[in-house]
Design a protein around this motif. Sequence first.
Motif, PDB file in Angstrom:
ATOM      1  N   PRO A 227    -131.092  35.963   0.740  1.00 11.53           N
ATOM      2  CA  PRO A 227    -132.325  36.101   1.549  1.00 11.53           C
ATOM      3  C   PRO A 227    -132.220  35.394   2.899  1.00 11.53           C
ATOM      4  N   PHE A 228    -131.547  34.236   2.927  1.00 10.64           N
ATOM      5  CA  PHE A 228    -131.395  33.510   4.191  1.00 10.64           C
ATOM      6  C   PHE A 228    -130.501  34.302   5.153  1.00 10.64           C
ATOM      7  N   VAL A 229    -129.420  34.905   4.625  1.00 11.11           N
ATOM      8  CA  VAL A 229    -128.537  35.724   5.458  1.00 11.11           C
ATOM      9  C   VAL A 229    -129.306  36.915   6.026  1.00 11.11           C
ATOM     10  N   LYS A 230    -130.125  37.541   5.188  1.00  9.12           N
ATOM     11  CA  LYS A 230    -130.940  38.675   5.645  1.00  9.12           C
ATOM     12  C   LYS A 230    -131.848  38.245   6.803  1.00  9.12           C
ATOM     13  N   GLN A 231    -132.468  37.084   6.648  1.00  7.68           N
ATOM     14  CA  GLN A 231    -133.391  36.598   7.672  1.00  7.68           C
ATOM     15  C   GLN A 231    -132.672  36.277   8.978  1.00  7.68           C
ATOM     16  N   VAL A 232    -131.541  35.593   8.888  1.00  6.94           N
ATOM     17  CA  VAL A 232    -130.833  35.165  10.094  1.00  6.94           C
ATOM     18  C   VAL A 232    -130.163  36.336  10.808  1.00  6.94           C
ATOM     19  N   MET A 233    -129.516  37.209  10.038  1.00  3.28           N
ATOM     20  CA  MET A 233    -128.726  38.296  10.631  1.00  3.28           C
ATOM     21  C   MET A 233    -129.536  39.555  10.862  1.00  3.28           C
ATOM     22  N   GLY A 234    -130.708  39.657  10.258  1.00  2.84           N
ATOM     23  CA  GLY A 234    -131.524  40.854  10.444  1.00  2.84           C
ATOM     24  C   GLY A 234    -130.969  42.071   9.742  1.00  2.84           C
ATOM     25  N   TRP A 235    -130.239  41.864   8.676  1.00  2.59           N
ATOM     26  CA  TRP A 235    -129.660  42.996   7.929  1.00  2.59           C
ATOM     27  C   TRP A 235    -130.628  43.492   6.863  1.00  2.59           C
TER      28      TRP A 235
END
Length: 235
Positions: A227-235
């Motif tokens: 979830p953090f990667v999704k938030q930071v990278m916008g994927w």
Amino acid sequence: MSDMNPPVQLPLGISLREEARFENFILGENGLLCQSLKASAQGDGDQVVYLWGSEGCGRSHLLQAMCHEADDAQRQTLYLPMAELIDFDPSIFDGLEQMDLVCIDDLNYIAGKRPWEEALFHLFNRLRASDVNLVLAASERPSYMNFTLADLTSRLQWGLVFQVQPIQENEKIETLKARAKSRGFELSDEVLRYIMHHGKRDLTDLLKVLDQLDHASLSAHRRITVPFVKQVMGW
């Protein structure tokens, strides 16, 4: 080279990435290539080396690693990424014979541009006469580069020509794990799979993603989860 010459002045400040060193390069099938490049960086190898390979295979990393290696050996060196310099004048090649090692990256950017081709042709001759090491990198081997100057194509095949072999997927994953560990955190297999699936597949871009996640994690005081990667990278 003589230390009596003034330093070369470029129209744009080009800096080397600190992490772009031989010890940070995943060898894969490029062991012989790296040995040859180290020797050339130290002034003991072939005078002219040409590297080619697909985008993200590590060409730029290797050229910058050579500059770091040469600098450690007290040799004067210069890294020229043509992707960043193509809008300047070919006169930036003037006076480079005072260096010990010249590394020219992204050579495909000058293919078909006659003034640049002629400037490189004359630079090649000057460096060869001055016993300066020249290393070039491009997306294709010299004969496939579509230079308009046939003599330039011929010159570029005088030295060693290496294809940089791409890094395998498992090696990219191990590299990301090792880089994360060196920074004091770990990436779960779930996060790694997510990054590999959604991000660009070449190692340079993957490491940029890792840098971005590391900085964001430190700022937000959060672990790196999907979830953090999704938030930071916008994927």
